[in-house]
Design a protein around this motif. Structure first.
Motif, PDB file in Angstrom:
ATOM      1  N   ARG A 168       0.836  -1.210   0.000  1.00 14.93           N
ATOM      2  CA  ARG A 168       0.000   0.000   0.000  1.00 14.93           C
ATOM      3  C   ARG A 168       0.865   1.253   0.000  1.00 14.93           C
ATOM      4  NH1 ARG A 168      -4.214  -2.283   4.379  1.00 14.93           N
ATOM      5  NH2 ARG A 168      -5.642  -3.313   2.939  1.00 14.93           N
ATOM      6  N   LYS A 169       1.898   1.249   0.816  1.00 12.24           N
ATOM      7  CA  LYS A 169       2.789   2.405   0.882  1.00 12.24           C
ATOM      8  C   LYS A 169       3.482   2.619  -0.461  1.00 12.24           C
ATOM      9  CE  LYS A 169       6.554   4.427   3.575  1.00 12.24           C
ATOM     10  NZ  LYS A 169       6.971   5.229   2.479  1.00 12.24           N
ATOM     11  N   ALA A 170       3.941   1.542  -1.088  1.00 12.00           N
ATOM     12  CA  ALA A 170       4.604   1.651  -2.394  1.00 12.00           C
ATOM     13  C   ALA A 170       3.638   2.189  -3.444  1.00 12.00           C
ATOM     14  CB  ALA A 170       5.149   0.290  -2.820  1.00 12.00           C
ATOM     15  N   ALA A 171       2.390   1.733  -3.412  1.00 13.92           N
ATOM     16  CA  ALA A 171       1.398   2.231  -4.370  1.00 13.92           C
ATOM     17  C   ALA A 171       1.134   3.715  -4.147  1.00 13.92           C
ATOM     18  CB  ALA A 171       0.101   1.438  -4.235  1.00 13.92           C
ATOM     19  N   SER A 172       1.073   4.126  -2.895  1.00 14.88           N
ATOM     20  CA  SER A 172       0.850   5.533  -2.582  1.00 14.88           C
ATOM     21  C   SER A 172       2.029   6.388  -3.056  1.00 14.88           C
ATOM     22  CB  SER A 172       0.655   5.694  -1.076  1.00 14.88           C
ATOM     23  OG  SER A 172       0.604   7.046  -0.726  1.00 14.88           O
ATOM     24  N   ASP A 173       3.247   5.898  -2.807  1.00 18.10           N
ATOM     25  CA  ASP A 173       4.441   6.622  -3.246  1.00 18.10           C
ATOM     26  C   ASP A 173       4.469   6.744  -4.767  1.00 18.10           C
ATOM     27  OD1 ASP A 173       5.158   6.801  -0.619  1.00 18.10           O
ATOM     28  OD2 ASP A 173       6.735   5.275  -0.712  1.00 18.10           O
ATOM     29  N   THR A 174       4.121   5.670  -5.451  1.00 13.80           N
ATOM     30  CA  THR A 174       4.102   5.690  -6.913  1.00 13.80           C
ATOM     31  C   THR A 174       3.082   6.700  -7.424  1.00 13.80           C
ATOM     32  OG1 THR A 174       4.773   3.371  -7.000  1.00 13.80           O
ATOM     33  CG2 THR A 174       3.740   4.285  -8.972  1.00 13.80           C
ATOM     34  N   SER A 175       1.921   6.709  -6.797  1.00 13.29           N
ATOM     35  CA  SER A 175       0.871   7.637  -7.207  1.00 13.29           C
ATOM     36  C   SER A 175       1.321   9.085  -7.035  1.00 13.29           C
ATOM     37  CB  SER A 175      -0.390   7.370  -6.384  1.00 13.29           C
ATOM     38  OG  SER A 175      -1.364   8.327  -6.662  1.00 13.29           O
ATOM     39  N   SER A 176       1.958   9.390  -5.921  1.00 17.10           N
ATOM     40  CA  SER A 176       2.400  10.774  -5.700  1.00 17.10           C
ATOM     41  C   SER A 176       3.525  11.151  -6.669  1.00 17.10           C
ATOM     42  CB  SER A 176       2.830  10.982  -4.256  1.00 17.10           C
ATOM     43  OG  SER A 176       3.846  10.102  -3.888  1.00 17.10           O
ATOM     44  N   ARG A 177       4.416  10.214  -6.994  1.00 17.88           N
ATOM     45  CA  ARG A 177       5.475  10.506  -7.975  1.00 17.88           C
ATOM     46  C   ARG A 177       4.877  10.752  -9.354  1.00 17.88           C
ATOM     47  NH1 ARG A 177       9.092   6.064  -5.771  1.00 17.88           N
ATOM     48  NH2 ARG A 177       7.533   4.917  -6.860  1.00 17.88           N
ATOM     49  N   GLU A 178       3.871   9.953  -9.725  1.00 20.40           N
ATOM     50  CA  GLU A 178       3.210  10.157 -11.017  1.00 20.40           C
ATOM     51  C   GLU A 178       2.581  11.541 -11.085  1.00 20.40           C
ATOM     52  OE1 GLU A 178       0.397   6.978 -11.293  1.00 20.40           O
ATOM     53  OE2 GLU A 178       1.858   5.556 -12.069  1.00 20.40           O
ATOM     54  N   GLN A 179       1.949  11.979 -10.003  1.00 22.96           N
ATOM     55  CA  GLN A 179       1.314  13.291  -9.960  1.00 22.96           C
ATOM     56  C   GLN A 179       2.350  14.402 -10.129  1.00 22.96           C
ATOM     57  OE1 GLN A 179      -1.939  13.765 -10.015  1.00 22.96           O
ATOM     58  NE2 GLN A 179      -1.584  15.952 -10.219  1.00 22.96           N
ATOM     59  N   GLU A 180       3.498  14.257  -9.482  1.00 22.72           N
ATOM     60  CA  GLU A 180       4.558  15.252  -9.615  1.00 22.72           C
ATOM     61  C   GLU A 180       5.045  15.342 -11.064  1.00 22.72           C
ATOM     62  OE1 GLU A 180       7.718  14.275  -6.928  1.00 22.72           O
ATOM     63  OE2 GLU A 180       6.448  14.510  -5.161  1.00 22.72           O
ATOM     64  N   ILE A 181       5.198  14.198 -11.702  1.00 23.33           N
ATOM     65  CA  ILE A 181       5.672  14.181 -13.092  1.00 23.33           C
ATOM     66  C   ILE A 181       4.648  14.832 -14.007  1.00 23.33           C
ATOM     67  CG2 ILE A 181       6.187  12.653 -15.029  1.00 23.33           C
ATOM     68  CD1 ILE A 181       7.505  10.774 -12.969  1.00 23.33           C
ATOM     69  N   ILE A 182       3.375  14.528 -13.793  1.00 25.46           N
ATOM     70  CA  ILE A 182       2.318  15.121 -14.616  1.00 25.46           C
ATOM     71  C   ILE A 182       2.311  16.638 -14.451  1.00 25.46           C
ATOM     72  CG2 ILE A 182      -0.189  15.347 -14.817  1.00 25.46           C
ATOM     73  CD1 ILE A 182      -0.351  12.324 -14.263  1.00 25.46           C
ATOM     74  N   GLU A 183       2.474  17.117 -13.227  1.00 22.44           N
ATOM     75  CA  GLU A 183       2.496  18.559 -12.992  1.00 22.44           C
ATOM     76  C   GLU A 183       3.684  19.209 -13.691  1.00 22.44           C
ATOM     77  OE1 GLU A 183       2.400  19.045  -8.762  1.00 22.44           O
ATOM     78  OE2 GLU A 183       0.307  18.409  -8.619  1.00 22.44           O
ATOM     79  N   ARG A 184       4.829  18.512 -13.707  1.00 27.50           N
ATOM     80  CA  ARG A 184       6.002  19.071 -14.379  1.00 27.50           C
ATOM     81  C   ARG A 184       5.828  19.093 -15.883  1.00 27.50           C
ATOM     82  NH1 ARG A 184      10.599  15.629 -12.571  1.00 27.50           N
ATOM     83  NH2 ARG A 184       9.377  14.804 -10.898  1.00 27.50           N
ATOM     84  N   GLN A 185       5.059  18.153 -16.424  1.00 29.79           N
ATOM     85  CA  GLN A 185       4.886  18.075 -17.866  1.00 29.79           C
ATOM     86  C   GLN A 185       3.880  19.080 -18.397  1.00 29.79           C
ATOM     87  OE1 GLN A 185       3.906  13.988 -18.561  1.00 29.79           O
ATOM     88  NE2 GLN A 185       6.040  13.351 -18.675  1.00 29.79           N
TER      89      GLN A 185
END
Length: 112
Positions: A51-68
């Motif tokens: 669960r923690k890994a999935a949450s971390d992945t989700s937040s990293r994806e959001q950061e990348i989308i915001e940068r793009q």
């Protein structure tokens, strides 16, 4: 004297083995139950990690989308590049027009 030392050594070894066997021995059903408990604990730990890994992945994806997402700076750069392109294009058109005008003029070659 040696007999006393030998006898005390033997007694000491017997007390150590007696202490080791003082641990309660589990029956097979108790061992199976303990195994199930340990398995559940391990499963819960792994589930929490996932669960923690999935949450971390989700937040990293959001950061990348915001940068793009195109920002103000990127839009300014695109506009500047478009203006430079138009300027070069108009300059090329000007040179072509001047070349056509020059070709259209009649020139007299002077004889020497």
């Amino acid at each position: 004297m040696t007999k006393v030392l030998l006898l005390s050594g033997v007694l000491g070894m017997m007390s150590v083995t007696a202490q080791a066997s003082d641990k309660p021995r589990l029956t097979l059903s108790q061992q199976a139950e303990q195994g199930r408990i340990d398995s559940k604990k391990t499963e819960q730990t792994q589930l929490e990690k996932a669960r923690k890994a999935a949450s971390d992945t989700s937040s990293r994806e959001q950061e990348i989308i915001e940068r793009q997402e195109p920002g103000e700076w990127q839009q300014q750069q695109q506009q500047k590049a478009q203006e430079q392109f138009k300027e070069r294009e108009s300059r090329a058109d000007k040179y072509l027009r001047e070349a056509k005008e020059a070709a259209a003029k009649e020139r007299k070659i002077e004889e020497k």
